[in-house]
Write a protein that holds these residues in place. Structure first.
Motif, PDB file in Angstrom:
ATOM      1  N   ASN A 219       0.800  -1.223   0.000  1.00 42.80           N
ATOM      2  CA  ASN A 219       0.000   0.000   0.000  1.00 42.80           C
ATOM      3  C   ASN A 219       0.838   1.280   0.000  1.00 42.80           C
ATOM      4  O   ASN A 219       0.848   2.042   0.963  1.00 42.80           O
TER       5      ASN A 219
ATOM      6  N   SER B 248      -9.448   5.714  -3.607  1.00 41.86           N
ATOM      7  CA  SER B 248      -8.140   5.049  -3.570  1.00 41.86           C
ATOM      8  C   SER B 248      -6.979   5.981  -3.296  1.00 41.86           C
ATOM      9  O   SER B 248      -6.094   5.666  -2.511  1.00 41.86           O
ATOM     10  N   TRP B 249      -6.933   7.144  -3.971  1.00 51.66           N
ATOM     11  CA  TRP B 249      -5.843   8.094  -3.746  1.00 51.66           C
ATOM     12  C   TRP B 249      -6.337   9.498  -4.068  1.00 51.66           C
ATOM     13  O   TRP B 249      -7.410   9.676  -4.641  1.00 51.66           O
TER      14      TRP B 249
ATOM     15  N   HIS C  27     -11.760   1.960  -5.244  1.00 50.79           N
ATOM     16  CA  HIS C  27     -11.658   0.509  -5.176  1.00 50.79           C
ATOM     17  C   HIS C  27     -12.969  -0.073  -4.666  1.00 50.79           C
ATOM     18  O   HIS C  27     -13.791   0.616  -4.067  1.00 50.79           O
TER      19      HIS C  27
ATOM     20  N   GLN D 284     -10.357  -2.183  -9.019  1.00 51.84           N
ATOM     21  CA  GLN D 284     -10.221  -0.735  -9.120  1.00 51.84           C
ATOM     22  C   GLN D 284     -10.950  -0.183 -10.344  1.00 51.84           C
ATOM     23  O   GLN D 284     -10.974  -0.803 -11.404  1.00 51.84           O
TER      24      GLN D 284
ATOM     25  N   THR E 138      -4.845   0.195  -5.248  1.00 51.34           N
ATOM     26  CA  THR E 138      -4.027   1.363  -5.560  1.00 51.34           C
ATOM     27  C   THR E 138      -4.120   2.397  -4.443  1.00 51.34           C
ATOM     28  O   THR E 138      -5.187   2.643  -3.891  1.00 51.34           O
ATOM     29  N   THR E 139      -2.988   2.986  -4.119  1.00 48.48           N
ATOM     30  CA  THR E 139      -2.927   3.996  -3.055  1.00 48.48           C
ATOM     31  C   THR E 139      -2.152   5.236  -3.478  1.00 48.48           C
ATOM     32  O   THR E 139      -1.947   6.143  -2.673  1.00 48.48           O
TER      33      THR E 139
ATOM     34  N   TYR F   1       0.484   0.396  -6.068  1.00 39.35           N
ATOM     35  CA  TYR F   1      -0.567  -0.393  -5.449  1.00 39.35           C
ATOM     36  C   TYR F   1      -0.007  -1.494  -4.558  1.00 39.35           C
ATOM     37  O   TYR F   1       1.140  -1.926  -4.700  1.00 39.35           O
TER      38      TYR F   1
END
Length: 412
Positions: free
Chosen positions: A28, A292-293, A308, A319, A362-363, A376
Motif C-alpha cells: 500500500n 483510492s488516492w 476501489h 479498481q 491502488t494507493t 498499489y
C-alpha cells in the motif's frame, strides 16, 4: 478504445527477510513526484514481528510502520531504505506515554501510537501532507482473522486500564475497539529525501472520529471549495459503519463520503458536514467501495477520483474511476462513473498468500508526461506499479454517465 494498463512483471518492493519491521508485509504505497526533479518518492506500509514488546501468553505484536523508497526512472525500479522506518508508531502502553506534540506545540493524544497504515500524500495549497490510518495499539498477527477458523488478535495489546477508563473519552472509546482513526501529518519532502526522517513528519491531528466509526481511505482535495456559503476544506473518507452518517441507513455498506469543514481540526468533530458520494452499485462492488488516492484536477472544475471495491473474499479488491464536477455553493457530484473494473489481481505474485482475498489496491497516482503512474498493494504483501495513458483513460471514463451507463451510441 479501452485503455491498456502496463504492469511490472514482478513486485517493485516485497518483504525483506530479517528486517524486523518489514519482513512480513510491504504494501500500500503512496507516491509523489519531486517538484525539482524527475524523481518519484514513495512511502510504503510495512510490518514484522516485534518480540521486544511481546506480552506473556500473546502472539508477537505486529506494529505497522512507514518506509521510504525512491525511483529515478519513472517507477520502473525502486531503491528502498530498509535500514530503519521513516515513520514508526510510538508503542507506549501507559497513560502518560500516549501523547505527542502537534504542529502547534500542544501536547495531544497520539492516535498513531500503535500503527501507521496505508499512507496517502497530497498538497493542500502549497503545503504537502500525509494521511495514515492509525490504531492506538498494535494487533498481533492480524491476517489470522481472515483464516478459517479465524483467530482474533486485534485486542491482544490493548492495555487492561483502557477498559476501565472514562466512557466519555473519545480516545478511550477508539482504543477499546482498536479501530483505525485517520491522522494528518505535514510532510517535509526535503527532509524525507535526505533521510532526516525525524524532521520529515509533523503531527497535525486526527481527521476522523474513532468512537463514531473505523474510518479509512481518507485524504483531502488540494483546493478549498465554496460550500454552504463559505470556503471549506473538502475530504474523502470511507467509514466502516455508515449509520451515523447521511443516508447511511439507506445503504448500510461501507461507502465513499465527502466531508466539508472550515478548519482541518473540525473534521474530527461534529462541526464537519458529511455527504454521501458513492455507494456499491455494480456486482463487483457488493461489499464496499472506497476512494483510492487523492483526486487529480482535470480543469473546468472537474476531478478524477480513483476508487476501489470489494465483492467478497473470492472476487477480491478491484479498481475503477469516476469524474466529479464542482457544484455552485455545494459539494461536488459524480458526472461519470465507469461501471467496469479496470484493474484487478491477475499476475501470480498478486494472488493471495496469507489472506484468502485477491487484492490489487491502488494507493497512489501521479501524472508524468502522458502517463498516469499508479502504485498499489498486491496480495496485501507486496508493492506493484502500473502505467496507463492518461488521455485514453479519461476518454474512456467519459463514455459513462454518473450511473455507469454508456451514453448515446458510444461503445468502449
Amino acid at each position: 478504445m479501452k485503455p491498456q494498463f502496463r504492469y511490472l512483471d514482478k513486485p517493485a518492493l516485497e518483504p525483506v527477510p530479517g528486517c524486523d519491521w518489514a519482513d512480513k508485509m510491504v504494501l500500500n504505497p503512496a507516491i509523489i513526484k519531486d517538484p525539482e526533479s524527475e524523481e518519484i518518492h514513495m512511502l510504503f506500509r510495512a510490518t514484522g514481528p516485534w518480540p521486544q514488546k511481546r506480552r506473556e501468553g500473546c502472539h508477537d505484536p505486529y506494529p505497522i510502520f512507514l518506509g521510504y523508497a525512491i525511483s529515478r526512472d519513472k517507477g520502473e525500479t525502486w531503491e528502498a531504505d530498509f535500514s530503519r522506518p521513516a515513520l514508526a508508531p510510538a508503542l507506549g502502553y501507559e497513560e502518560h506515554e500516549l501523547y505527542i506534540t502537534d504542529i502547534n506545540g500542544n501536547k495531544v493524544r497520539n492516535y498513531a501510537n500503535g500503527c501507521v497504515e496505508d499512507p496517502r500524500i497530497f498538497y493542500i495549497g502549497e503545503e504537502l501532507y500525509l494521511t495514515v490510518a492509525c490504531r492506538p495499539f498494535p494487533p498481533g498477527p492480524y491476517w489470522l482473522s481472515s483464516q478459517q477458523p479465524p483467530v482474533q488478535t486485534r485486542f491482544e495489546y490493548v492495555p487492561d486500564w483502557i477498559f476501565t477508563g472514562h466512557d466519555t473519552d473519545p480516545f478511550i472509546q477508539a482504543a477499546r475497539a482498536n479501530d483505525t482513526v485517520s491522522v494528518l501529518y505535514r510532510l517535509n519532502l526535503a527532509e524525507l529525501k535526505q533521510g532526516n526522517y525525524e524532521n520529515a513528519f509533523c503531527y497535525v491531528g486526527p481527521l476522523t472520529e474513532g468512537h463514531v466509526s473505523d474510518n479509512r481511505d481518507v485524504f483531502l482535495f488540494p483546493e478549498q471549495m465554496r460550500i454552504g456559503g463559505t470556503r471549506q476544506y473538502l475530504m474523502l473518507h470511507r467509514p466502516m459503519n455508515v449509520l451515523p452518517f447521511a443516508d447511511g441507513d439507506k445503504i448500510n455498506k461501507p461507502s465513499i463520503y465527502l466531508a466539508a469543514a472550515e478548519s482541518l481540526e473540525d473534521f474530527a468533530s461534529p462541526n464537519a458536514v458529511h455527504r454521501l458520494l458513492a455507494y456499491p452499485v455494480f456486482h463487483w462492488e457488493e461489499n464496499r467501495v472506497g476512494a483510492s488516492w487523492p483526486p487529480l484536477p482535470l480543469g473546468n472544475q472537474e476531478w478524477l477520483v480513483a476508487y476501489h471495491a470489494k465483492k467478497d473474499i473470492h472476487f477480491g479488491y478491484t479498481q475503477s474511476f469516476m469524474i466529479l464536477k464542482e457544484q455552485e455553493n455545494d459539494f461536488p457530484a459524480v458526472i461519470h462513473r465507469c461501471s467496469e473494473r479496470l484493474m484487478f489481481a491477475e499476475r501470480d505474485w498478486e494472488m493471495p498468500e496469507d489472506y484468502p482475498t485477491p487484492c490489487l489496491f491502488t494507493t497512489g497516482g501521479i501524472v508524468v508526461g502522458e502517463d498516469l503512474i499508479m502504485s498499489y498493494g498486491a496480495a496485501d504483501q507486496k508493492v506493484g506499479i502500473s502505467w496507463v495513458n492518461y488521455g485514453e483513460l479519461l476518454s474512456y471514463i467519459r463514455q459513462y454517465d454518473k450511473n455507469g451507463h454508456l451514453t448515446g451510441d458510444s461503445r468502449p
